[in-house]
Structures are given as structure tokens and as C-alpha cells.
Design a protein around this motif. Structure first.
Motif, PDB file in Angstrom:
ATOM      1  N   PHE A  70       0.822  -1.190   0.000  1.00 52.29           N
ATOM      2  CA  PHE A  70       0.000   0.000   0.000  1.00 52.29           C
ATOM      3  C   PHE A  70       0.868   1.258   0.000  1.00 52.29           C
ATOM      4  CE2 PHE A  70      -2.392  -3.489   1.784  1.00 52.29           C
ATOM      5  CZ  PHE A  70      -3.599  -3.397   1.110  1.00 52.29           C
ATOM      6  N   PRO A  71       0.294   2.417  -0.347  1.00 50.52           N
ATOM      7  CA  PRO A  71       1.072   3.647  -0.471  1.00 50.52           C
ATOM      8  C   PRO A  71       1.828   4.055   0.788  1.00 50.52           C
ATOM      9  CG  PRO A  71      -1.036   3.919  -1.531  1.00 50.52           C
ATOM     10  CD  PRO A  71      -1.094   2.612  -0.802  1.00 50.52           C
ATOM     11  N   ASP A  72       1.325   3.675   1.969  1.00 53.22           N
ATOM     12  CA  ASP A  72       2.026   4.048   3.195  1.00 53.22           C
ATOM     13  C   ASP A  72       3.216   3.142   3.478  1.00 53.22           C
ATOM     14  OD1 ASP A  72       0.798   1.706   3.957  1.00 53.22           O
ATOM     15  OD2 ASP A  72      -0.060   2.515   5.811  1.00 53.22           O
ATOM     16  N   GLY A  73       3.482   2.209   2.562  1.00 54.89           N
ATOM     17  CA  GLY A  73       4.602   1.296   2.723  1.00 54.89           C
ATOM     18  C   GLY A  73       4.243  -0.018   3.376  1.00 54.89           C
ATOM     19  N   THR A  74       3.016  -0.134   3.865  1.00 54.01           N
ATOM     20  CA  THR A  74       2.574  -1.384   4.489  1.00 54.01           C
ATOM     21  C   THR A  74       2.428  -2.470   3.431  1.00 54.01           C
ATOM     22  OG1 THR A  74       1.393  -0.254   6.265  1.00 54.01           O
ATOM     23  CG2 THR A  74       0.723  -2.512   5.778  1.00 54.01           C
ATOM     24  N   THR A  75       3.013  -3.624   3.701  1.00 53.11           N
ATOM     25  CA  THR A  75       2.882  -4.782   2.812  1.00 53.11           C
ATOM     26  C   THR A  75       2.164  -5.887   3.554  1.00 53.11           C
ATOM     27  OG1 THR A  75       4.882  -4.271   1.546  1.00 53.11           O
ATOM     28  CG2 THR A  75       4.114  -6.547   1.501  1.00 53.11           C
ATOM     29  N   LEU A  76       1.093  -6.384   2.982  1.00 55.24           N
ATOM     30  CA  LEU A  76       0.386  -7.523   3.542  1.00 55.24           C
ATOM     31  C   LEU A  76       0.730  -8.753   2.718  1.00 55.24           C
ATOM     32  CD1 LEU A  76      -3.170  -6.126   4.359  1.00 55.24           C
ATOM     33  CD2 LEU A  76      -1.121  -6.191   5.793  1.00 55.24           C
ATOM     34  N   ARG A  77       1.140  -9.792   3.402  1.00 58.89           N
ATOM     35  CA  ARG A  77       1.535 -11.046   2.750  1.00 58.89           C
ATOM     36  C   ARG A  77       0.561 -12.158   3.129  1.00 58.89           C
ATOM     37  NH1 ARG A  77       6.602 -10.039   0.902  1.00 58.89           N
ATOM     38  NH2 ARG A  77       7.693  -8.269   1.869  1.00 58.89           N
ATOM     39  N   ASN A  78       0.719 -13.268   2.460  1.00 56.62           N
ATOM     40  CA  ASN A  78      -0.062 -14.464   2.792  1.00 56.62           C
ATOM     41  C   ASN A  78      -1.562 -14.248   2.627  1.00 56.62           C
ATOM     42  OD1 ASN A  78      -0.214 -17.190   3.634  1.00 56.62           O
ATOM     43  ND2 ASN A  78      -0.771 -16.552   5.711  1.00 56.62           N
ATOM     44  N   LEU A  79      -1.957 -13.356   1.713  1.00 54.01           N
ATOM     45  CA  LEU A  79      -3.378 -13.131   1.479  1.00 54.01           C
ATOM     46  C   LEU A  79      -3.959 -14.221   0.578  1.00 54.01           C
ATOM     47  CD1 LEU A  79      -3.437  -9.281   0.837  1.00 54.01           C
ATOM     48  CD2 LEU A  79      -3.827 -10.498   2.989  1.00 54.01           C
ATOM     49  N   ILE A  80      -5.270 -14.426   0.725  1.00 55.35           N
ATOM     50  CA  ILE A  80      -6.005 -15.352  -0.137  1.00 55.35           C
ATOM     51  C   ILE A  80      -6.624 -14.543  -1.273  1.00 55.35           C
ATOM     52  CG2 ILE A  80      -7.906 -17.000  -0.273  1.00 55.35           C
ATOM     53  CD1 ILE A  80      -7.639 -17.250   2.831  1.00 55.35           C
ATOM     54  N   ARG A  81      -6.320 -14.908  -2.504  1.00 58.37           N
ATOM     55  CA  ARG A  81      -6.915 -14.237  -3.663  1.00 58.37           C
ATOM     56  C   ARG A  81      -8.036 -15.101  -4.226  1.00 58.37           C
ATOM     57  NH1 ARG A  81      -4.713 -11.240  -9.070  1.00 58.37           N
ATOM     58  NH2 ARG A  81      -6.341 -11.988 -10.469  1.00 58.37           N
ATOM     59  N   THR A  82      -9.180 -14.473  -4.541  1.00 57.89           N
ATOM     60  CA  THR A  82     -10.317 -15.204  -5.103  1.00 57.89           C
ATOM     61  C   THR A  82     -10.874 -14.495  -6.337  1.00 57.89           C
ATOM     62  OG1 THR A  82     -12.174 -14.086  -3.993  1.00 57.89           O
ATOM     63  CG2 THR A  82     -10.948 -15.720  -2.697  1.00 57.89           C
ATOM     64  N   THR A  83     -11.751 -15.172  -7.042  1.00 53.13           N
ATOM     65  CA  THR A  83     -12.438 -14.587  -8.194  1.00 53.13           C
ATOM     66  C   THR A  83     -13.743 -13.912  -7.789  1.00 53.13           C
ATOM     67  OG1 THR A  83     -13.634 -16.639  -8.646  1.00 53.13           O
ATOM     68  CG2 THR A  83     -11.487 -16.349  -9.732  1.00 53.13           C
TER      69      THR A  83
END
Length: 236
Positions: A169-182
Motif C-alpha cells: 500500500f502507499p504508506d509502505g505497508t505490505t500484507l503477505r499471505n493473502l487469499i486471492r479469489t475470483t
């Protein structure tokens, strides 16, 4: 403090599956919507309301999010919805609880503790007059079908495309291990629950597109939130 979901500004197809990270642009918080009617309690009885995944809740008078899953004493949701100490009211605008914890940066999850007028239930509101039982939190494999319950667009289903998706994200926060769906999502659904075969999967943190033209959505794994805050999922 970040309020509301942050949307990806430049995301081409499945690029997030191929690259280690994608840069997201800010998205305005969802405005409060008219609440669902809440019936009066029986004469002489204290009013008690259910905490259900998929239901709207409000933070102050200008923002709304969605209950992810009920846990002992409250529920989990997404951290951009509020910070520790923020008060919430339920779908019926009845005082509900307070954010006990909100991790940003972190895994993106949050925990709301409810007051005695609210009772956590191991169900998800399908927004069609029926409820989906939550039986546990076993992770579904990539390729499995899953459904999201959001108070803006209701019950939508699709496929789990990947686990381990990364968004910066623009504030530099990175979220990992997310679940991506359709599965599509729209404003006002931040925090919405993802379920597969009666098993809690995750809490909505991010999406692109909409339910008119299609899109994809991303979820914080429920196990990560439960572990971070030492919570117990409420099941049916």
C-alpha cells in the motif's frame, strides 16, 4: 489512521500472482448506510442481538464495515475499519462494542469485543433470509469454491485462486499471505467473511473491480487473526 479499504490502482489481470507485490492506491471509506430495522424486545426482557458474519456494523456516524466471524466475546474484522478504542454499533445502530486491537501494519486483522446486548453466533448471514453455519477453520485448497457475504452486494461465490498473495500500500505497508479469489466486492464490505464448505477462510481486506463487471478480492487468513489475538472461533 487508515479508514476504509485501500484499492489497487494499477493491477493487470493476474499480475499479482506473478509479481512479488503490487502497489495499491487509497480508496475512500464507505459512507454509513441506512440501518436494518431492529425489532423491540419482548415486554420486560432485555434486548439481545446476534453477532453474525456478514452483518454491517458502524464506526461512529460516517463509516461502515462488515463483521468477519464471531469469536468468543466478539468478532474479527479488518484493521482499516478502526483502531483500538473505537466504539461500534450494530446493523440496527444499537451500541455494540469497542475495538480491542487493530494491526496496521501487521496482518491487517482487528478484534472487536461486544457488550452484553450482543451474543456471538457461529453463522454467516447470506442476506437472502438464510444463514450459513460455520463449522471450523480448515483452510480450503487452491481451486476450491468459496463464498463471500457482504452487506452491500450480498452472497457471492467464486474460486480460491491463490494463497500467499502480496499487496503493498502507499504508506509502505505490505500484507503477505493473502487469499486471492475470483469473488467480487464493493465499498462497505471491508471485513466481510470468506467461507468454503462451512469452514471459515478469511476476512476481506482488498479488492479490484465490482460485482457489475467482475473483479477479484483478497482476504486475511482467519488463522492468522485468531493466532495474533489469541481468539477462539465461534462455531455452530
Amino acid at each position: 489512521m487508515i479508514r476504509g479499504i485501500l484499492a489497487i490502482a494499477a493491477l493487470l489481470g493476474a499480475a499479482i500472482l506473478l509479481a512479488p507485490a503490487a502497489v495499491a492506491a487509497p480508496h475512500a471509506p464507505a459512507a454509513a448506510a441506512p440501518s436494518a430495522p431492529g425489532g423491540p424486545p419482548a415486554p420486560g426482557a432485555a434486548a439481545v442481538y446476534d453477532v453474525r458474519g456478514g452483518d454491517t456494523y458502524y464506526i461512529g456516524s460516517s463509516a461502515r464495515c462488515v463483521v468477519g466471524f464471531a469469536v468468543s466475546g466478539g468478532y474479527v474484522t479488518a484493521s482499516p475499519c478502526g483502531r483500538a478504542g473505537d466504539a461500534t454499533s450494530g446493523y440496527n445502530r444499537v451500541a455494540q462494542g469497542v475495538f480491542r486491537a487493530s494491526s496496521w501494519p501487521g496482518d491487517g486483522g482487528a478484534h472487536v469485543a461486544v457488550n452484553s446486548s450482543w451474543v456471538p453466533r457461529g453463522v454467516v448471514n447470506r442476506h437472502d433470509g438464510s444463514l450459513a453455519a460455520v463449522r471450523g477453520a480448515a483452510p480450503a485448497p487452491v481451486g476450491a469454491s468459496a463464498c463471500k457475504s457482504g452487506s452491500t452486494t450480498g452472497w457471492h461465490c467464486g474460486t480460491i485462486q491463490s494463497r500467499g498473495a502480496v499487496v503493498t500500500f502507499p504508506d509502505g505497508t505490505t500484507l503477505r499471505n493473502l487469499i486471492r479469489t475470483t469473488i467480487c466486492a464493493e465499498p462497505g464490505e471491508l471485513g466481510a467473511p470468506l467461507v468454503s464448505g462451512g469452514q471459515a477462510q478469511g476476512v476481506l481486506i482488498h479488492w479490484t473491480g465490482n460485482c457489475a463487471t467482475g473483479g477479484v478480492s483478497y482476504y486475511i487468513p482467519i488463522g492468522s487473526i485468531l493466532s495474533r489475538y489469541g481468539l477462539t472461533l465461534t462455531t455452530s
